[in-house]
Design a protein around this motif. Structure first.
Motif, short mmCIF file in Angstrom:
data_model
loop_
_atom_site.label_atom_id
_atom_site.label_comp_id
_atom_site.label_asym_id
_atom_site.label_seq_id
_atom_site.Cartn_x
_atom_site.Cartn_y
_atom_site.Cartn_z
N GLY A 211 0.84 -1.18 0.00
CA GLY A 211 0.00 0.00 0.00
C GLY A 211 0.88 1.23 0.00
N THR A 212 0.59 2.17 -0.86
CA THR A 212 1.39 3.40 -0.92
C THR A 212 0.77 4.48 -0.04
OG1 THR A 212 2.14 2.92 -3.17
CG2 THR A 212 2.32 5.20 -2.42
N ALA A 213 1.56 4.98 0.89
CA ALA A 213 1.18 6.15 1.69
C ALA A 213 1.42 7.37 0.81
CB ALA A 213 2.02 6.21 2.96
N LEU A 214 0.40 7.77 0.08
CA LEU A 214 0.55 8.74 -1.00
C LEU A 214 1.04 10.11 -0.52
CD1 LEU A 214 -2.84 8.06 -2.81
CD2 LEU A 214 -0.58 7.33 -3.62
N VAL A 215 1.99 10.68 -1.25
CA VAL A 215 2.33 12.09 -1.05
C VAL A 215 1.21 12.93 -1.66
CG1 VAL A 215 4.80 11.62 -1.12
CG2 VAL A 215 3.62 12.32 -3.20
N THR A 216 1.11 14.17 -1.25
CA THR A 216 0.14 15.10 -1.81
C THR A 216 0.88 16.15 -2.64
OG1 THR A 216 -1.31 14.83 0.13
CG2 THR A 216 -1.71 16.74 -1.29
N ARG B 282 -10.63 -0.15 -8.15
CA ARG B 282 -9.64 -1.16 -8.52
C ARG B 282 -8.85 -1.69 -7.34
NH1 ARG B 282 -6.65 2.02 -13.25
NH2 ARG B 282 -7.31 3.79 -11.93
N VAL B 283 -8.60 -0.85 -6.35
CA VAL B 283 -7.89 -1.26 -5.13
C VAL B 283 -8.53 -0.55 -3.95
CG1 VAL B 283 -5.68 -1.66 -6.31
CG2 VAL B 283 -6.16 0.60 -5.34
N PRO B 284 -8.32 -1.04 -2.72
CA PRO B 284 -8.83 -0.32 -1.55
C PRO B 284 -8.23 1.08 -1.43
CG PRO B 284 -8.22 -2.57 -0.97
CD PRO B 284 -7.70 -2.33 -2.35
N VAL B 285 -9.06 2.01 -0.96
CA VAL B 285 -8.61 3.37 -0.63
C VAL B 285 -8.76 3.52 0.87
CG1 VAL B 285 -8.98 5.83 -0.93
CG2 VAL B 285 -9.28 4.28 -2.89
N ILE B 286 -7.62 3.54 1.57
CA ILE B 286 -7.59 3.62 3.03
C ILE B 286 -7.31 5.07 3.40
CG2 ILE B 286 -6.55 2.70 5.12
CD1 ILE B 286 -5.59 0.29 3.39
N ALA B 287 -8.35 5.80 3.73
CA ALA B 287 -8.21 7.24 3.94
C ALA B 287 -7.73 7.56 5.34
CB ALA B 287 -9.55 7.93 3.69
N GLY B 288 -6.68 8.37 5.43
CA GLY B 288 -6.25 8.87 6.73
C GLY B 288 -7.34 9.73 7.34
N ALA B 289 -7.65 9.46 8.61
CA ALA B 289 -8.71 10.22 9.30
C ALA B 289 -8.33 10.50 10.75
CB ALA B 289 -10.04 9.46 9.23
N PRO C 2 5.12 5.25 17.22
CA PRO C 2 5.56 6.00 18.40
C PRO C 2 6.63 7.04 18.11
CG PRO C 2 6.20 3.67 18.52
CD PRO C 2 5.25 3.79 17.39
N GLY C 3 7.39 6.88 17.04
CA GLY C 3 8.39 7.89 16.70
C GLY C 3 7.79 9.25 16.37
N ARG C 4 6.53 9.25 15.95
CA ARG C 4 5.83 10.50 15.64
C ARG C 4 4.86 10.92 16.75
NH1 ARG C 4 5.83 12.86 10.50
NH2 ARG C 4 7.00 11.70 8.92
N THR C 5 4.29 9.95 17.45
CA THR C 5 3.21 10.26 18.39
C THR C 5 3.65 10.32 19.85
OG1 THR C 5 2.61 7.93 18.66
CG2 THR C 5 1.53 9.14 16.87
N ALA C 6 4.82 9.76 20.14
CA ALA C 6 5.36 9.69 21.51
C ALA C 6 4.65 8.68 22.39
CB ALA C 6 5.37 11.07 22.18
N SER D 148 0.55 10.65 7.19
CA SER D 148 1.66 11.55 7.51
C SER D 148 2.49 11.87 6.27
CB SER D 148 2.54 10.96 8.62
OG SER D 148 2.88 9.62 8.35
N THR D 149 2.69 10.89 5.38
CA THR D 149 3.43 11.13 4.14
C THR D 149 2.69 12.10 3.24
OG1 THR D 149 4.37 8.91 4.30
CG2 THR D 149 4.52 9.99 2.16
#
Length: 296
Positions: A9-14, A73-80, A139-143, A47-48
């Motif tokens: 799964g690609t964590a898409l850049v914007t 065509r593929v799942p779209v897993i939306a950051g929320a 945890p590296g981002r959220t502490a 985050s990406t």
């Protein structure tokens, strides 16, 4: 969509324009390229994707475009995700309304809730929106770290279908793999851990570097899924310089530099992120050339 999540799964850049607005033309072309290159799922507004600097209307538009371009065509897993549970619920409902197939919810950052509070946070979201949820532990981002026992407690609920595990703790990840229910996918949240996580029985990766080398990362996941460890090791070696280059500065700064070099989008980011240091360009360009993503 009912099967367990798997593969790359690609964590898409914007992509952004020079004035900071979303480059909708580049985004559509980029999503299309990702799908035709063989990725198994796409993840907009994580985050990406610089989601934390997108206004709600922009967040909606990025996911809307992604859903339209993917066209089932593929799942779209939306950051929320949010560290405000009510905001996370509102965003989740919005993502469902525009056609996302799954939600990605990160552990709440900055608040530093204890384990029982994180469980309550995720359950409140699931109660309010009936899309399947991918838990994101970074945890590296959220502490904070979502411990294996907490992840497994959530995994027992079929509304939670996967975890993106970016703790960097292989012992924790293998603990989850040993005790997870059948429906629950374990996806590496670190590109460099993909082979190891899948060798222990994991299902794939939510990847940063597949932004620039989608076919190669998808092929690595496919090789591991069919048990071809020799080919997977070969691909892992090819990908290693790209994985190193992609994190030479904060993600997604190097990824956007790579994509600009490849002519896929502008390098523009939103503050507080800035373009990658020019001093890193030779290393980054060399990694792309070695991977066959850029001509020498």
């Amino acid at each position: 969509m009912a099967q367990r999540l798997f593969g790359c799964g690609t964590a898409l850049v914007t992509p952004f324009m020079a004035d900071g607005s979303i480059d909708e033309v580049a985004l559509r072309a980029f999503v299309e390229w990702q799908v035709t290159e063989g990725v198994h799922m796409v993840i907009p507004c994580g985050s990406t994707g610089e989601a934390v600097t997108l206004a709600p209307a922009e967040h909606r538009r990025v996911v809307e475009i992604t859903v339209e371009q993917v066209n089932g065509r593929v799942p779209v897993i939306a950051g929320a995700g949010s560290n405000d549970t009510q905001r996370a619920i509102a965003t989740s409902r919005e993502m469902k309304a525009i056609g996302a197939t799954h939600l990605l919810h990160v552990t709440p950052m900055y608040n530093k809730p204890p384990q029982r509070a994180m469980i309550a946070h995720f359950r409140a979201i699931a109660d309010a929106c009936d899309l399947p949820i991918v838990i994101y532990n970074v945890p590296g981002r959220t502490a904070i770290n979502l411990e294996a026992r907490s992840c497994l407690e959530l995994a027992a609920d079929p509304r939670f279908v996967a975890v993106k595990e970016a703790s960097g703790n292989l012992a924790q990840i293998t603990h989850i793999l040993r005790e997870r229910p059948e429906h629950f996918a374990v996806l590496s949240g670190d590109d460099g851990f993909t082979l190891s996580v899948m060798a222990h029985g994991g299902d794939g990766v939510i990847s940063v570097i597949s932004n620039v080398v989608p076919a190669l990362m998808s092929a690595l996941c496919d090789a591991m899924a069919r048990g071809d460890l020799t080919e997977a090791r070969r691909l892992d070696a090819v990908l290693a310089p790209v994985a190193h280059a992609a994190f030479i500065e904060s993600n997604p700064m190097p990824a956007k530099a790579m994509l600009a070099m490849m002519g896929r989008m502008r390098e523009d980011l939103r503050l507080p992120l800035v373009p990658m240091l020019a001093a890193h360009h030779p290393l980054v360009r060399s990694a792309l050339v070695q991977a066959g993503a850029l001509a020498s």
